[in-house]
Design a protein around this motif. Structure first.
Motif, short mmCIF file in Angstrom:
data_model
loop_
_atom_site.label_atom_id
_atom_site.label_comp_id
_atom_site.label_asym_id
_atom_site.label_seq_id
_atom_site.Cartn_x
_atom_site.Cartn_y
_atom_site.Cartn_z
N LEU A 73 108.57 67.55 162.46
CA LEU A 73 108.16 66.11 161.90
C LEU A 73 107.38 66.06 160.59
O LEU A 73 106.32 66.73 160.48
CB LEU A 73 107.58 65.23 163.02
N LEU A 74 108.00 65.44 159.63
CA LEU A 74 107.31 65.39 158.09
C LEU A 74 106.52 63.90 158.15
O LEU A 74 105.50 64.03 157.81
CB LEU A 74 108.37 65.28 157.12
N PHE A 75 107.06 62.91 158.70
CA PHE A 75 106.50 61.56 158.54
C PHE A 75 106.79 60.59 159.62
O PHE A 75 108.09 60.59 159.94
CB PHE A 75 106.82 60.85 157.12
N VAL A 76 105.83 59.88 160.07
CA VAL A 76 106.26 58.96 161.30
C VAL A 76 105.69 57.71 161.15
O VAL A 76 104.44 57.60 160.73
CB VAL A 76 105.84 59.34 162.54
N GLU A 91 96.65 57.01 172.18
CA GLU A 91 96.24 57.95 173.43
C GLU A 91 97.73 58.82 173.92
O GLU A 91 97.55 60.05 174.03
CB GLU A 91 95.83 57.21 174.55
N VAL A 92 98.71 58.15 173.88
CA VAL A 92 100.17 58.79 174.39
C VAL A 92 100.42 59.70 172.99
O VAL A 92 100.85 60.92 173.09
CB VAL A 92 101.16 57.74 174.68
N TRP A 93 100.40 58.99 171.85
CA TRP A 93 100.86 59.95 170.69
C TRP A 93 99.97 61.08 170.49
O TRP A 93 100.54 62.17 170.51
CB TRP A 93 100.54 59.05 169.50
N ILE A 100 100.41 71.02 168.09
CA ILE A 100 101.16 71.05 166.68
C ILE A 100 100.34 70.62 165.77
O ILE A 100 99.62 69.82 165.77
CB ILE A 100 102.66 70.57 166.83
N ALA A 101 100.68 70.93 164.50
CA ALA A 101 100.28 70.21 163.41
C ALA A 101 101.12 68.86 163.12
O ALA A 101 102.12 68.87 163.03
CB ALA A 101 100.30 71.09 162.10
N PRO A 102 100.33 67.79 163.27
CA PRO A 102 100.87 66.37 163.32
C PRO A 102 101.37 66.15 162.07
O PRO A 102 100.99 66.67 161.02
CB PRO A 102 100.14 65.43 163.89
N PRO A 103 102.61 65.30 162.29
CA PRO A 103 102.88 64.70 160.82
C PRO A 103 102.23 63.73 160.11
O PRO A 103 101.20 63.13 160.96
CB PRO A 103 104.24 64.15 161.12
N SER A 104 102.67 63.42 158.76
CA SER A 104 101.92 62.42 158.12
C SER A 104 102.43 60.89 158.89
O SER A 104 103.39 61.02 159.49
CB SER A 104 102.43 62.20 156.58
N ARG A 105 101.32 59.91 158.90
CA ARG A 105 101.83 58.99 159.63
C ARG A 105 101.33 57.75 159.27
O ARG A 105 100.20 57.75 158.77
CB ARG A 105 101.12 59.24 161.27
N ALA A 106 101.84 56.64 159.38
CA ALA A 106 101.48 55.25 159.23
C ALA A 106 101.59 54.42 160.42
O ALA A 106 102.66 54.59 161.09
CB ALA A 106 102.25 54.63 157.88
#
Length: 133
Positions: A73-76, A91-93, A100-106
């Motif tokens: 994932l790149l962005f969510v 909490e679920v996210w 994993i290295a999480p994606p960028s997120r807004a």
């Protein structure tokens, strides 16, 4: 005689689950794009956490379908019907992206298409070559 094969930019675009209004996902030039919601019909009695669990399970399947997974994932963009559910969704996210290295997120709130819908996500991921049968 004209060819029925796509040419130009269309040859670089792969659409998944083409419907009357939208495709379920689209991949172009090594990147996949899709939106994902909880299971339908949406159950407004479920908590934000439970709808988020349903949504992320669908996201795992959709990522696999386009030749990707959550580690790519790149962005969510997370859209909540009400920011009151922000901590519950997080909490679920956080559990889903652990390891994993999480994606960028807004994250933001907006009126969603159904009053029973509490969370929706827009995802962009790197995709690889898919095996064709």
């Amino acid at each position: 005689m004209t060819s029925m094969l796509p040419s130009g930019a269309d040859a670089l675009i792969e659409r998944f689950g083409i419907g009357k209004r939208a495709s379920i996902a689209v991949a172009h030039n090594g990147t996949g794009y899709f939106a994902v919601t909880p299971q339908t019909p949406y159950d407004g009695a479920l908590s934000v956490a439970e709808q988020t669990r349903q949504l992320l399970a669908k996201a795992d399947g959709r990522l696999a379908e386009i030749g990707s997974d959550k580690s790519k994932l790149l962005f969510v963009a997370v859209v909540l019907a009400d920011m009151v559910g922000y901590a519950e969704m997080n909490e679920v996210w956080d559990d889903w992206v652990s390891g994993i290295a999480p994606p960028s997120r807004a994250c933001f709130s907006a009126a969603l298409a159904s009053p029973s819908l509490k969370v929706e996500m827009i995802m962009i991921a790197a995709v690889g070559e898919r095996a064709t049968a």
